[in-house]
Enzyme design. Structure first.
Site, PDB file in Angstrom:
ATOM      1  N   HIS A 105      -8.066  -6.452   6.875  1.00 45.18           N
ATOM      2  CA  HIS A 105      -7.835  -5.487   7.958  1.00 45.18           C
ATOM      3  C   HIS A 105      -8.065  -6.136   9.302  1.00 45.18           C
ATOM      4  O   HIS A 105      -9.156  -6.612   9.595  1.00 45.18           O
ATOM      5  CB  HIS A 105      -8.677  -4.212   7.843  1.00 45.18           C
ATOM      6  CG  HIS A 105      -7.844  -2.988   8.096  1.00 45.18           C
ATOM      7  ND1 HIS A 105      -7.410  -2.647   9.358  1.00 45.18           N
ATOM      8  CD2 HIS A 105      -7.306  -2.086   7.249  1.00 45.18           C
ATOM      9  CE1 HIS A 105      -6.656  -1.561   9.258  1.00 45.18           C
ATOM     10  NE2 HIS A 105      -6.559  -1.207   7.998  1.00 45.18           N
ATOM     11  N   HIS A 118       0.877  -1.179   0.000  1.00 49.04           N
ATOM     12  CA  HIS A 118       0.000   0.000   0.000  1.00 49.04           C
ATOM     13  C   HIS A 118       0.914   1.229   0.000  1.00 49.04           C
ATOM     14  O   HIS A 118       1.254   1.743   1.066  1.00 49.04           O
ATOM     15  CB  HIS A 118      -0.872  -0.035   1.255  1.00 49.04           C
ATOM     16  CG  HIS A 118      -1.981   0.964   1.259  1.00 49.04           C
ATOM     17  ND1 HIS A 118      -3.216   0.707   1.797  1.00 49.04           N
ATOM     18  CD2 HIS A 118      -2.047   2.234   0.790  1.00 49.04           C
ATOM     19  CE1 HIS A 118      -3.991   1.776   1.668  1.00 49.04           C
ATOM     20  NE2 HIS A 118      -3.296   2.724   1.064  1.00 49.04           N
ATOM     21  N   GLU A 129      -2.519  -1.619  -3.256  1.00 46.22           N
ATOM     22  CA  GLU A 129      -3.661  -0.900  -2.685  1.00 46.22           C
ATOM     23  C   GLU A 129      -3.372   0.591  -2.681  1.00 46.22           C
ATOM     24  O   GLU A 129      -2.211   0.989  -2.532  1.00 46.22           O
ATOM     25  CB  GLU A 129      -3.852  -1.266  -1.213  1.00 46.22           C
ATOM     26  CG  GLU A 129      -4.058  -2.702  -0.897  1.00 46.22           C
ATOM     27  CD  GLU A 129      -3.970  -2.939   0.621  1.00 46.22           C
ATOM     28  OE1 GLU A 129      -4.351  -4.033   1.028  1.00 46.22           O
ATOM     29  OE2 GLU A 129      -3.518  -2.051   1.367  1.00 46.22           O
TER      30      GLU A 129
HETATM   31  N1  PXP Z   1      -6.652  -4.075   3.222  1.00 43.60           N
HETATM   32  C1  PXP Z   1      -6.416  -2.747   3.122  1.00 43.60           C
HETATM   33  C2  PXP Z   1      -7.179  -1.984   2.104  1.00 43.60           C
HETATM   34  C3  PXP Z   1      -5.463  -2.107   3.929  1.00 43.60           C
HETATM   35  O1  PXP Z   1      -5.255  -0.788   3.822  1.00 43.60           O
HETATM   36  C4  PXP Z   1      -4.742  -2.880   4.859  1.00 43.60           C
HETATM   37  C5  PXP Z   1      -3.683  -2.218   5.706  1.00 43.60           C
HETATM   38  O2  PXP Z   1      -2.697  -1.666   4.882  1.00 43.60           O
HETATM   39  C6  PXP Z   1      -5.009  -4.263   4.927  1.00 43.60           C
HETATM   40  C7  PXP Z   1      -5.973  -4.828   4.112  1.00 43.60           C
HETATM   41  C8  PXP Z   1      -4.277  -5.161   5.885  1.00 43.60           C
HETATM   42  O3  PXP Z   1      -4.617  -4.828   7.193  1.00 43.60           O
HETATM   43  P1  PXP Z   1      -3.756  -5.383   8.396  1.00 43.60           P
HETATM   44  O4  PXP Z   1      -2.401  -4.748   8.296  1.00 43.60           O
HETATM   45  O5  PXP Z   1      -4.519  -4.956   9.606  1.00 43.60           O
HETATM   46  O6  PXP Z   1      -3.692  -6.882   8.245  1.00 43.60           O
END
Ligand code: PXP
Length: 244
Positions: free
Chosen positions: A196, A43, A74
């Site tokens: 997430h 990301h 992302e």
């Molecule tokens: N999906 C998106 C869109 C995110 O922004 C993130 C964090 O960068 C994640 C998934 C992954 O989340 P986590 O780091 O809490 O596993």
């Protein structure tokens, strides 16, 4: 079976802390893939505090060396982001509505308010043969125009699930089951990702409750688990759940 995409942003954060190339995120990503992860996610944020835009091409090259592994980028679809992603051509782009200084993604798209914007952006990625996933809340009201926008997938934003899991997991999963059933019946061609705050404790119940999740992208918890178990064992632990 659900694909496990490892979000390596936090490894990049540690690298950036000292301004050199340690840890080398290409090397770490290679290990993730060798240990069985199905993909790599990054990301790149506008301030590049985690993954940098210059990381994208080497990561794409690495992932492309493996059959059936995917690279997912992302981010908020600013002009700069769109241009960089198109030049790299990942397998998937996940669009999030983050404002530039956001600590982390904290809400999904309102597809009603952003219908025209998202329709145009999705078309641009499709013209460049990049699959698109939209980060969405587990809330039907925000998902009105998914068919017009023509996204390939949605990524269910799992923060609420994860944070209510220990209190009452049946309650925590309810809105996700409802929304996935709604999308499946209204827009049957759209596939599901999720991400997430998923972790070794809450992942299994999520995947048992919504059985058609194509991919989970997991970063923070997985990287914290490597402090305890090491990278190989950690990836194997997640794969035991995702490959059931
Ligand atoms: N999906 C998106 C869109 C995110 O922004 C993130 C964090 O960068 C994640 C998934 C992954 O989340 P986590 O780091 O809490 O596993």
């Amino acid at each position: 079976m659900t694909a496990l995409s490892v979000n390596i942003n936090k490894f990049a954060l540690v690298r950036n802390a000292r301004g050199a190339n340690v840890p080398d995120i290409i090397n770490i990503s290679k290990k993730c893939l060798r240990y069985g992860a199905d993909g790599i996610t990054v990301h790149p944020r506008p301030d590049e505090r985690h993954a940098k835009f210059s990381d994208l091409l080497p990561l794409k090259k690495l992932v492309s060396e493996y059959e059936n592994k995917e690279f997912n980028i992302e981010g908020y679809p600013s002009e700069n982001f769109i241009e960089k992603v198109i030049s790299v051509k990942p397998h998937q782009v996940t669009l999030v509505p983050d404002p530039p200084g956001a600590l982390t993604s904290s809400f999904g798209w309102d597809c009603q308010k952003n219908k025209i914007f998202l329709t145009d952006v999705v078309k641009e990625f499709h013209n460049n043969k990049i699959r698109v996933s939209l980060f969405v809340n587990p809330s039907k009201e925000t998902l009105e125009n998914l068919d017009i926008i023509e996204t390939d997938r949605v990524e269910l934003y799992t923060y609420d699930y994860a944070h209510n899991f220990l209190k009452n997991k049946s309650e925590a999963i309810k809105s996700y089951v409802e929304v996935s059933q709604f999308i499946q019946s209204e827009f049957p061609e759209i596939e599901f990702n999720a991400g997430h705050d998923l972790n070794l404790e809450n992942l299994n119940f999520f995947l048992e409750s919504i059985t058609n999740i194509k991919e989970v992208s997991i970063g923070h918890a997985l990287i914290c688990d490597t402090f305890e178990f090491g990278l190989e064992k950690t990836i194997k632990k997640y794969l035991e759940i995702t490959s059931k």
